[in-house]
Design a protein around this motif. Structure first.
Motif, PDB file in Angstrom:
ATOM      1  N   ALA A   1       0.892  -1.189   0.035  1.00  0.00           N
ATOM      2  CA  ALA A   1      -0.069  -0.092  -0.091  1.00  0.00           C
ATOM      3  C   ALA A   1       0.867   1.033   0.058  1.00  0.00           C
ATOM      4  O   ALA A   1       0.553   2.438  -0.665  1.00  0.00           O
ATOM      5  CB  ALA A   1      -0.998   0.081   1.162  1.00  0.00           C
ATOM      6  N   LEU A   2       1.998   1.184   0.678  1.00  0.00           N
ATOM      7  CA  LEU A   2       2.645   2.365   0.807  1.00  0.00           C
ATOM      8  C   LEU A   2       3.523   2.985  -0.540  1.00  0.00           C
ATOM      9  O   LEU A   2       3.552   3.828  -1.094  1.00  0.00           O
ATOM     10  CB  LEU A   2       3.921   1.924   1.710  1.00  0.00           C
TER      11      LEU A   2
ATOM     12  N   VAL B   1      -3.022   4.058   3.867  1.00  0.00           N
ATOM     13  CA  VAL B   1      -2.324   3.512   4.246  1.00  0.00           C
ATOM     14  C   VAL B   1      -1.922   3.037   5.540  1.00  0.00           C
ATOM     15  O   VAL B   1      -2.117   1.962   6.102  1.00  0.00           O
ATOM     16  CB  VAL B   1      -0.748   3.667   3.501  1.00  0.00           C
TER      17      VAL B   1
END
Length: 604
Positions: free
Chosen positions: A546-547, A560
């Motif tokens: 997600a980052l 995130v």
């Protein structure tokens, strides 16, 4: 001057002004004869001219204003002067009233027929403005929302209930009563939900109000209606449409029905539940008018997708897809089935409920009330000589053991579990009583997934992080690096309905069961399994994936953080020198080169 009344050829003007070449014009004219699309649309789609360049050319050439609708505030009274049907048909919208005339934004100001029709519909002179098509469509969706209609029909239904004795028969689902207030109210609720891209609609009666909530991009949006007495009529109508028992109000019921809304075929899964002030209804909406699901549509990164494809093309074994309700598991599994579906393979699914109808695939609907549960159906399917089995969900030890044994005897089994991540999924099998040797022999891989909101591209801007976000990043990459990383956020515009987000994107993690992991499962050593999983080559937890999306500007840092939950586990992984993804490492290394400092080993 009315641009549509001028006898000009826009293509020739573009060539004469050097915007496009004669060859490009000829190509587009040939395509126009075949497709019937507007010349400007073809030029833009072929990237022969940028949309803004084309619109600015029209504005200058015909002396008409160009309106940027990204943050345009609409006046509902003025917009309502033009019926929605005409607005959508002619790609036009009344933007404002100015100097005794209506300013009408049009995608194609050269359309003489559209100009004449709009002039007949409006009660005073009109002036033309040119606008971007994508922005106009978003503004039309916002301007013609059904919220006012919902309140109006609810008031009408309330008045009818006050003057007439309520009869369930009156609110049936026959074609003759499509013009009753309850039918029009339901139609408006559903049309508004489809227009807003809602995945679910919640109808919740309160003591003095009726709440109608829509889940858009995973977040509920609420509308309150003061007329709470209309809830029984609305629920009864929905029950009849779904074939449920309208006299039973004490027990939950499930059903489904189909609706055609705005040119889309919508499958509605309905669930009712008795609550304090009546019955709560939740409807899950699935658009079946589009193309069949593909694995690419799930949104898996290419490298992970290749590994997942390898797992599902093996002749046997169990592949699990995990995540909470609404995380996209069905999209992933149906995409896998569509890819595996061929005349040479027999595929059987056991589902509760059957969500999408798939050609050539034998789909079985579980019906627990008559004893047709997962375990019983699964035993029967093994006598049907299948090559591939899809089990909707592994819920108990019996179902799990049948699925595992099937995967060990020449069948590929796909199924789901409700767990938080890929590592805990395999351990979950041990928790429900499955023998370790079964899990070790059968499980080939586990995919965990979530859906996070995508930053609206139209209003994206650099994000200004707050103290909490900086503290989160500090735990991840260190204080100095936290101030170097750049992220995006949505300011809020008409396209995203002022939320800053538009659509969602899938975040995945994939754990392939290696020999070492299989041995840990065989020994039923959950701790060792977890430690070995973290060291597995290519394994990355959901939060790191997600980052990557946040660093590329696809999502926000707040999304995130919401996905990560606890920072401690992630910080521990960083301190153990857990490998970052290649793309994320490259981004951080580039920041090192630009800023002239290095991360500590623990932070890398």
């Amino acid at each position: 001057m009315i641009p549509g009344k001028q006898k000009v050829r826009i293509g020739d003007l573009l060539v004469a002004n050097g915007e496009i070449t004669e060859e490009q014009l000829m190509e587009c004219l040939q395509e126009q004869k075949k497709s019937g699309l507007k010349l400007g649309r073809i030029l833009i789609d072929r990237k022969y001219i940028a949309e803004d360049t084309f619109l600015e050319f029209l504005s200058k050439q015909f002396d008409i204003p160009f309106y940027d609708l990204k943050d345009f505030s609409i006046d509902a009274t003025v917009v309502g002067k033009l019926p929605e049907t005409y607005a959508r048909r002619y790609r036009a919208l009344v933007l404002e009233e100015k100097n005794g005339e209506y300013v009408v934004g049009m995608v194609d100001p050269m359309d003489i027929f559209a100009y004449d029709e709009l002039s007949r519909q409006l009660d005073q002179p009109i002036g033309i403005a040119v606008v971007r098509e994508s922005e106009l469509i978003s503004l039309i969706d916002m301007a013609y929302r059904r919220t006012d209609d919902i309140v109006s029909f609810a008031n009408e239904l309330e008045g009818e209930l006050n003057t007439e004795q309520f009869s369930l028969d009156r609110y049936g689902s026959s074609e003759e009563d499509t013009n009753t207030p309850v039918a029009r109210l339901l139609q408006s609720i559903m049309e508004d939900a489809v227009q807003m891209r809602a995945s679910d609609v919640h109808i919740e009666p309160g003591a003095n109000t009726l709440r109608i909530r829509q889940r858009v991009d995973g977040v509920l949006q609420e509308q309150n209606i003061g007329e709470s007495r209309i809830a029984p009529a609305l629920v009864s109508r929905l029950k009849l449409m779904a074939g449920l028992d309208i006299s039973e109000k004490r027990l939950p019921q499930d059903g489904r029905f189909d609706m055609s809304l705005k040119g889309k075929d919508i499958d509605v899964r309905l669930s009712t539940m008795p609550v304090q002030h009546g019955e709560s209804v939740v409807m899950r909406l699935a658009d079946h008018s589009g193309a069949a699901n593909s694995l690419e549509s799930a949104g898996m990164p290419p490298e992970m997708l290749a590994r997942f494809r390898y797992l599902i093309t093996r002749p046997n074994g169990l592949v699990l897809v995990t995540g909470p309700t609404g995380s996209g598991k069905t999209t992933t599994l149906y995409g896998a089935l569509n890819e595996l579906n061929s005349p040479e393979k027999k595929i059987i699914t056991v589902e509760d409920p059957v969500e999408y109808e798939l050609d050539r695939i034998n789909q079985v609907q579980v019906m627990a009330k008559i004893g047709l549960d997962f375990a019983r159906v699964l035993r029967a399917t093994l006598r049907q000589d299948p090559d591939i089995l899809l089990l909707g969900e592994i819920r108990d030890r019996e179902t799990a053991e049948i699925a595992l044994r099937a995967s060990m005897t020449g069948h590929l089994v796909l199924s789901t579990l409700h767990t938080n991540d890929a590592v805990s999924s395999a351990i979950r099998l041990l928790d429900i009583g499955v023998e370790g040797y079964l899990a070790a022999s059968a499980v080939r891989g586990v995919v965990a997934q979530r859906l996070i909101r995508r930053v609206c591209e139209r209003c994206a801007e650099p994000a200004v992080l707050d103290d909490q976000q900086f503290a989160w990043l500090d735990a991840l990459v260190g204080e100095q690096r936290a101030h170097e990383l750049e992220f995006k956020q949505g300011r809020g515009c008409n396209r995203c309905h002022k939320t800053g987000f538009f659509g969602r994107i899938g975040v995945f993690e994939l754990l392939e069961i290696s020999e070492a992991l299989a041995n840990a499962l065989r020994a039923e050593d959950a701790l060792q399994f977890s430690e070995l999983a973290k060291e597995q080559p290519g394994y990355k937890p959901l939060v790191l994936n997600a980052l990557e999306f946040a660093l590329s500007g696809d999502t926000s840092i707040s999304e995130v953080m919401a996905l990560s939950g606890q920072v401690d586990e992630l910080k521990e992984r960083m301190e153990e020198d857990a490998p970052l993804s290649t793309s994320l490492s490259d981004k951080l290394e580039q920041l090192d080169n630009d800023s002239g400092f290095e991360l500590s080993p623990a932070q890398h």
